[in-house]
Design a protein around this motif. Structure first.
Motif, short mmCIF file in Angstrom:
data_model
loop_
_atom_site.label_atom_id
_atom_site.label_comp_id
_atom_site.label_asym_id
_atom_site.label_seq_id
_atom_site.Cartn_x
_atom_site.Cartn_y
_atom_site.Cartn_z
N LYS A 1 0.84 -1.20 0.00
CA LYS A 1 0.00 0.00 0.00
C LYS A 1 0.87 1.25 0.00
O LYS A 1 1.89 1.31 0.69
CB LYS A 1 -0.88 0.02 1.24
N VAL A 2 0.45 2.24 -0.77
CA VAL A 2 1.13 3.54 -0.75
C VAL A 2 0.48 4.35 0.37
O VAL A 2 -0.73 4.60 0.34
CB VAL A 2 0.96 4.26 -2.11
N PHE B 1 -2.67 7.14 0.73
CA PHE B 1 -3.55 7.00 -0.44
C PHE B 1 -4.67 6.03 -0.12
O PHE B 1 -4.47 5.08 0.64
CB PHE B 1 -2.77 6.46 -1.65
N ARG C 1 -11.85 4.31 2.29
CA ARG C 1 -13.07 3.50 2.15
C ARG C 1 -14.22 4.33 1.56
O ARG C 1 -15.02 3.84 0.78
CB ARG C 1 -13.44 2.93 3.52
N1 COA Z 1 -2.00 1.87 -2.22
C1 COA Z 1 -2.14 0.92 -3.17
N2 COA Z 1 -3.27 0.20 -3.33
C2 COA Z 1 -4.28 0.46 -2.51
C3 COA Z 1 -4.21 1.43 -1.52
C4 COA Z 1 -3.01 2.16 -1.39
N3 COA Z 1 -2.86 3.09 -0.46
N4 COA Z 1 -5.37 1.48 -0.84
C5 COA Z 1 -6.15 0.55 -1.40
N5 COA Z 1 -5.51 -0.07 -2.39
C6 COA Z 1 -6.02 -1.15 -3.24
C7 COA Z 1 -5.91 -2.48 -2.51
O1 COA Z 1 -4.67 -3.12 -2.75
C8 COA Z 1 -7.08 -3.23 -3.08
O2 COA Z 1 -6.73 -3.66 -4.36
P1 COA Z 1 -7.29 -5.06 -4.95
O3 COA Z 1 -8.78 -4.86 -5.05
O4 COA Z 1 -6.60 -5.19 -6.26
O5 COA Z 1 -6.91 -6.11 -3.96
C9 COA Z 1 -8.15 -2.16 -3.24
O6 COA Z 1 -7.43 -0.93 -3.42
C10 COA Z 1 -9.07 -2.02 -2.04
O7 COA Z 1 -8.24 -1.86 -0.89
P2 COA Z 1 -8.71 -2.18 0.58
O8 COA Z 1 -7.52 -2.23 1.48
O9 COA Z 1 -9.60 -3.39 0.55
O10 COA Z 1 -9.58 -0.89 0.87
P3 COA Z 1 -10.21 -0.53 2.26
O11 COA Z 1 -11.38 0.31 1.98
O12 COA Z 1 -10.39 -1.75 3.09
O13 COA Z 1 -9.04 0.31 2.95
C11 COA Z 1 -7.57 2.02 3.54
C12 COA Z 1 -8.97 1.68 3.00
C13 COA Z 1 -7.51 3.49 3.89
C14 COA Z 1 -7.31 1.20 4.82
C15 COA Z 1 -6.54 1.67 2.47
O14 COA Z 1 -6.75 2.47 1.34
C16 COA Z 1 -5.12 1.81 2.96
O15 COA Z 1 -4.60 0.88 3.61
N6 COA Z 1 -4.44 2.96 2.67
C17 COA Z 1 -3.10 3.21 3.13
C18 COA Z 1 -3.10 3.60 4.58
C19 COA Z 1 -3.66 5.00 4.79
O16 COA Z 1 -3.28 5.94 4.13
N7 COA Z 1 -4.56 5.10 5.76
C20 COA Z 1 -5.16 6.37 6.14
C21 COA Z 1 -6.63 6.39 5.90
S1 COA Z 1 -7.30 7.99 6.17
#
Ligand code: COA
Length: 389
Positions: free
Chosen positions: A257-258, A261, A264
């Motif tokens: 994960k970046v 970025f 939800r």
């Molecule tokens: N970088 C690269 N890919 C990402 C990503 C990121 N930051 N965030 C989501 N994705 C991709 C996932 O790999 C997944 O891809 P796939 O469908 O090919 O497997 C898809 O997007 C869905 O990701 P998921 O983790 O299931 O989304 P979520 O809604 O459960 O999670 C976050 C949301 C915020 C937890 C997630 O985007 C994340 O871990 N981001 C990085 C941490 C961050 O910045 N958190 C602060 C939130 S305010």
């Protein structure tokens, strides 16, 4: 999104778990509002305490109510010497989020007469938490550096006073104004993980200190509030603009994960990220450039091309670390500062939950063993290894 035939949604994605009138997100259009007011207006024109009042009591205060509220919060800033002594016992190497979680919970020991149906009790708890969290956080920071905590200054507004307690220097007015706007931006964000945690804890009718402590623990994780710290580490790891593309290629192929970025709820750039980017630029104009900002902009441009089609854009954490660093806030205080601001939202949800409470008790889909006979110790063989140690 994976949805099992039973309707089970991992992470409760899309499942309404409460009714709330506090804030609203339009994730397709990138709009966030608190009690109907757009975040852009609040960040530019309100203050953190005024916004906290709005979130908790539902309307903007008139001048007299705001004055009283600011005064009451100011009057509760000091903490007991026992709390300072407790903070001195914490390991200096511990994370300030853990210190904050423990010290927020400890307030329940000092203010134990819970009266959840008494408006004065609710107001008192709101004041105390909003007032004492900054003092406890700054005190832990000073103590871990071997220094005495700095007493709050009654003549300074909320945001300035916190920066003062961290550095013993009165902050530049622009820096204080920008920090206050950051607190507004982080004050509330619908039913995210820590707010859900706050509401679940509140629904048991425990005290508000336990509510905030449980939310702080939830916010600490890297997938939630902890991401702002990781963003700076990531930018440092990338090091320069010309490394951005290689970094992203590696991250995408390793399915890493970046940080900063994705969200939800938002499928476009988080409106708070855009505001924070503007605030970062104001700070750099005034106090000097940060070359990590150039790396961040390049990363945003390249990542938006590559991840944008999946709805993955910068979230609030992407630029906040750069702003906090320029304000002189140490990296491991970024998430605690987020908590300090979010306490306003948690308290608004606590109050709302109390107004129409039913204890949270969801169900589960059992996936374990079917019913079986208990085996005496001497009849068990070694095919059910359990890790030791
Ligand atoms: N970088 C690269 N890919 C990402 C990503 C990121 N930051 N965030 C989501 N994705 C991709 C996932 O790999 C997944 O891809 P796939 O469908 O090919 O497997 C898809 O997007 C869905 O990701 P998921 O983790 O299931 O989304 P979520 O809604 O459960 O999670 C976050 C949301 C915020 C937890 C997630 O985007 C994340 O871990 N981001 C990085 C941490 C961050 O910045 N958190 C602060 C939130 S305010």
């Amino acid at each position: 999104m994976s949805v099992a035939p039973t309707g089970f949604r991992p992470g409760l994605e899309g499942v309404p778990a409460t009714q709330s009138a506090i804030s609203n997100i339009d994730g397709q259009r990138g709009i966030l509002s608190y009690r109907g007011y757009r975040i852009e207006d609040l960040a530019a024109r309100s203050s953190f305490l005024e916004t906290a009042y709005l979130l908790i009591w539902g309307e903007l205060p008139d001048p007299e109510k705001l004055r009283d509220f600011q005064y009451d919060v100011q009057m509760h800033r000091r903490v007991s010497f026992r709390i300072r002594d407790m903070l001195k016992c914490f390991p200096a190497s511990g994370h300030p989020m853990d210190a904050l979680q423990a010290s927020a919970a400890s307030l329940g020991l000092f203010y134990a007469n819970r009266a959840l149906d008494d408006e004065d009790y609710i107001r008192g708890a709101v004041m105390r938490l909003l007032a004492k969290i900054p003092t406890m956080l700054a005190a832990f920071h000073m103590i871990r550096r071997g220094q005495d905590p700095i007493q709050p200054r009654d003549d300074l507004p909320y945001a300035s006073n916190f920066l003062y307690m961290l550095t013993e220097r009165e902050p530049d007015p622009l820096a204080a104004r920008i920090f206050d706007a950051c607190l507004v931006l982080h004050a509330e964000h619908t039913l995210n993980a820590s707010t859900f945690s706050a509401r679940v804890t509140a629904s048991t009718l425990t005290d508000p200190y336990a509510v905030v402590a449980s939310a702080v623990g939830t916010l600490a994780g890297p997938l939630h509030g902890g991401a702002n710290e990781d963003v700076l580490l990531m930018l440092e790891e990338i090091g320069s603009e010309d490394r951005v593309e290689d970094f992203l290629d590696e991250a995408i192929s390793a399915r890493r994960k970046v940080m900063g970025f994705g969200h939800r709820e938002y499928k476009v750039k988080d409106p708070r990220a855009s505001i924070l980017q503007g605030l970062a630029e104001n700070l750099f104009d005034r106090f000097g450039h940060d070359k990590m900002y150039d790396v961040a902009c390049r990363l945003e441009a390249v990542a938006s091309e590559r991840l944008g089609p999946k709805g993955i854009y910068p979230n609030v954490d992407f630029y906040s670390g750069l702003v906090y660093r320029k304000l002189g806030i140490p990296t491991d205080l970024f998430t605690p500062v987020f908590a300090l601001a979010r306490a306003a939202g948690w308290l608004a949800h606590w109050k709302e939950q109390l107004g129409a409470n039913r204890i949270y008790r969801p169900t589960q889909l059992y996936t374990g063993a079917s019913e079986r006979d208990w085996l005496p110790l001497e009849q068990r063989c070694g095919d059910n290894e359990v890790p030791t140690g």
